[in-house]
Enzyme design. Structure first.
Site, PDB file in Angstrom:
ATOM      1  N   TYR A  62       1.102  -0.983  -0.231  1.00 27.01           N
ATOM      2  CA  TYR A  62       0.256   0.283  -0.062  1.00 27.01           C
ATOM      3  C   TYR A  62       1.078   1.306  -0.373  1.00 27.01           C
ATOM      4  O   TYR A  62       1.843   1.438   0.539  1.00 27.01           O
ATOM      5  CB  TYR A  62      -0.794  -0.320   0.945  1.00 27.01           C
ATOM      6  CG  TYR A  62      -2.059   1.251   1.331  1.00 27.01           C
ATOM      7  CD1 TYR A  62      -2.108   1.341   0.527  1.00 27.01           C
ATOM      8  CD2 TYR A  62      -1.600   2.091   2.282  1.00 27.01           C
ATOM      9  CE1 TYR A  62      -3.918   2.752   0.656  1.00 27.01           C
ATOM     10  CE2 TYR A  62      -2.449   3.067   2.442  1.00 27.01           C
ATOM     11  CZ  TYR A  62      -3.559   3.190   1.461  1.00 27.01           C
ATOM     12  OH  TYR A  62      -4.269   4.793   2.054  1.00 27.01           O
TER      13      TYR A  62
ATOM     14  N   ASP B  87       8.541   2.958  -0.046  1.00 29.57           N
ATOM     15  CA  ASP B  87       7.680   3.379   0.547  1.00 29.57           C
ATOM     16  C   ASP B  87       8.757   3.018   2.429  1.00 29.57           C
ATOM     17  O   ASP B  87       7.853   1.751   2.098  1.00 29.57           O
ATOM     18  CB  ASP B  87       6.641   3.390   0.347  1.00 29.57           C
ATOM     19  CG  ASP B  87       5.617   4.093   0.994  1.00 29.57           C
ATOM     20  OD1 ASP B  87       6.007   4.565   1.896  1.00 29.57           O
ATOM     21  OD2 ASP B  87       4.599   3.231   0.516  1.00 29.57           O
TER      22      ASP B  87
ATOM     23  N   LYS C 179       3.854   9.098   8.686  1.00 31.11           N
ATOM     24  CA  LYS C 179       3.639   8.425  10.076  1.00 31.11           C
ATOM     25  C   LYS C 179       5.097   8.507  11.589  1.00 31.11           C
ATOM     26  O   LYS C 179       4.824   9.876  12.020  1.00 31.11           O
ATOM     27  CB  LYS C 179       3.883   6.867  10.001  1.00 31.11           C
ATOM     28  CG  LYS C 179       2.685   6.169   9.442  1.00 31.11           C
ATOM     29  CD  LYS C 179       2.401   5.290   9.136  1.00 31.11           C
ATOM     30  CE  LYS C 179       0.930   4.808   8.221  1.00 31.11           C
ATOM     31  NZ  LYS C 179       1.064   4.280   7.052  1.00 31.11           N
TER      32      LYS C 179
HETATM   33  C1  LIG Z   1       0.248   4.694   5.576  1.00 31.17           C
HETATM   34  C2  LIG Z   1       1.037   4.180   4.811  1.00 31.17           C
HETATM   35  C3  LIG Z   1       1.359   4.922   3.805  1.00 31.17           C
HETATM   36  C4  LIG Z   1      -0.159   6.921   3.273  1.00 31.17           C
HETATM   37  O1  LIG Z   1      -0.048   7.353   4.341  1.00 31.17           O
HETATM   38  P1  LIG Z   1      -0.658   8.646   4.929  1.00 31.17           P
HETATM   39  O2  LIG Z   1      -0.569   9.301   5.700  1.00 31.17           O
HETATM   40  O3  LIG Z   1      -1.575   7.489   5.378  1.00 31.17           O
HETATM   41  O4  LIG Z   1      -1.564   9.037   3.537  1.00 31.17           O
HETATM   42  C5  LIG Z   1       1.957   5.257   2.494  1.00 31.17           C
HETATM   43  N1  LIG Z   1       2.841   3.656   2.618  1.00 31.17           N
HETATM   44  C6  LIG Z   1       2.658   3.634   3.204  1.00 31.17           C
HETATM   45  C7  LIG Z   1       3.378   2.314   3.365  1.00 31.17           C
HETATM   46  C8  LIG Z   1       1.993   3.563   4.379  1.00 31.17           C
HETATM   47  O5  LIG Z   1       1.912   2.474   5.326  1.00 31.17           O
END
Ligand SMILES: *Cc1c(COP(=O)(O)O)cnc(C)c1O
Length: 439
Positions: free
Chosen positions: A155, A250, A278
């Site tokens: 994701y 990511d 995060k």
């Molecule tokens: C949470 C997440 C996102 C998206 O971040 P948001 O702040 O919710 O837009 C993108 N990549 C990864 C791996 C994530 O866990």
């Protein structure tokens, strides 16, 4: 004690949540601002939260929970850490947004660049979604190519480019997983299989010269938790390099979650671009993307790849981020998290053995996922073998015993520095009883 009795009692003590959620439904789609919060996949109405403190959440009716969601990853120090709160208060007194550069932005950027060697320059944004969208735009501009490779089950936020699944047939391009994503956009995204380099090679054999970037969660934390096989990330590095395309890690979840730095520091593979979010925001809305100067110099105003944000580098968010990272530099922080993670998951495994319930438990440091399956979970296909009905029951049993797990089989659990041995003991107790309730 009779399980049914505990659950009934808990349901009765959730009156305020139930009432307010019906109001929420009136004014917000599904009553929430992010879909997983609606708890649909466990078949419950959500419990609404009044406050958090350390490792605990408290709902509107005053029930207490040991929190293993940690706001879906950011709260590595736990809820309302006194030093983070103090930094926020101090920053707020000086103004909540300037629309001009302030010192705290530079400080957070410096901390990130110093901790993650592949990042020479970094741009702050306000969410992980924004970070991945912007990184992909930059990769496309830098390479002059349009296609992107992503992995099934990874994701990367809700950008159009990423809401894609594999089309039918092995070597077809992607199709949207959401209405509203134009097929033309979906067609630019190619889907590979996690931990399977052959699937990547096949895509490169057909589309190699058109691929701008491969984007991957180096540790996959959005299909439960799936760890990379030895050689998988090294292989991606080799393949992308030989085709002149960029590798994007990511690390929105893994950045500063597993070590002071990113997972790339641990595995020793350097991507071209990294996305963060995060933890670096310390519970405030923050994302970031960064990489080598030679690539980042293309971002406006240094270059002409446009990307901007009214609240980017927001002083409150930067204060929470800087304070969080500074506290994470303390000796032994990550060792402690790893130790607690091992303790908790070993005890959970024992409980499952004792009760004869099939499971697979994946863990790295303070992240873990408990799958209701007999298979080793190494990719999306294995994740899909899970018994989600059994998970839903287990989830409900835990919730009623004051343990707050993510309300989906496909999410990762997180520990924070605020979790204590006593929390872990209570959790194990709850797991033990919850397993009895599954019979
Ligand atoms: C949470 C997440 C996102 C998206 O971040 P948001 O702040 O919710 O837009 C993108 N990549 C990864 C791996 C994530 O866990």
């Amino acid at each position: 004690m009779d399980n049914r009795h505990i659950i009934d009692k808990h349901m009765q003590s959730r009156k305020k949540s139930q009432e307010l959620f019906s109001t929420a439904r009136h004014f917000m789609p599904g009553g929430v601002n992010s879909p997983v919060r609606a708890c649909k996949s466990v078949g419950l109405d959500p419990v609404l939260i009044q406050k958090g403190n350390g490792s605990k959440l408290y709902d509107l009716d005053g029930n207490e929970y040991i929190d293993y969601v940690c706001s879906w990853g950011p709260l590595i120090l736990g809820h309302a850490h006194p030093e983070v709160v103090a930094a926020l208060c101090q920053a707020a007194r000086q103004g909540t947004s300037f629309g001009a550069t302030c010192e705290r932005e530079i400080e957070l950027a410096r901390l990130i660049c110093e901790a993650i060697p592949s990042i020479e320059k970094v741009r702050m944004v306000s969410s992980g979604t924004e970070a991945t969208m912007s990184a992909v735009r930059l990769a496309r501009a830098y390479t002059g190519r349009d296609r992107i490779v992503k992995f099934e089950g990874c994701y990367h936020g809700h950008g159009d480019t990423f809401l894609i699944k594999a089309g039918s047939g092995l070597l077809t391009t992607g199709v949207p997983t959401s209405p509203g994503v134009p097929p033309a956009t979906a067609g630019q995204t190619l889907i590979a299989h996690y931990n399977n380099l052959d699937s990547v090679t096949e895509l490169f054999n057909q589309f190699g010269a058109e691929i701008a970037a491969v984007i991957v969660e180096p540790v996959a934390g959005n299909m439960g938790l799936v760890l990379p096989h030895k050689g998988f990330l090294e292989g991606l590095r080799r393949i992308t390099q030989s085709h002149g395309c960029l590798l994007i890690f990511d690390e929105v979840i893994t950045g500063f979650r597993l070590t002071y730095g990113a997972y790339q520091n641990i595995v020793g593979v350097e991507p071209d671009l990294t996305t963060l979010g995060k933890v670096i925001g310390g519970g405030m809305p923050v994302g970031a993307y960064g990489g080598r100067q030679e690539i980042m110099e293309n971002v406006s105003p240094e270059g002409d790849v446009y990307q901007a944000g009214t609240l980017s580098g927001n002083p409150l968010a930067m204060a929470a981020g800087v304070t969080t990272l500074t506290l994470l530099q303390h000796e032994g922080c990550y060792e402690q998290l790893d130790k607690r993670g091992a303790l908790l998951t070993n005890e959970i495994k024992e409980a499952f053995h004792r009760k004869g319930v099939s499971y697979c438990l994946n863990r790295i440091g303070s992240m873990f996922a408990l799958f209701f399956t007999e298979q080793d979970v190494v990719d999306y296909k294995a994740v899909m073998t899970c018994n989600t009905a059994l998970f839903a029951k287990f989830y409900t049993e835990l919730l009623c015993r004051g343990v707050w797990f993510p309300p989906s089989q496909y999410e990762t659990c997180f520990l924070s520095c605020a979790h204590t041995d006593s929390d872990i003991e209570k959790t194990i107790n709850a797991v033990d009883k919850a397993l009895d309730g599954l019979k």
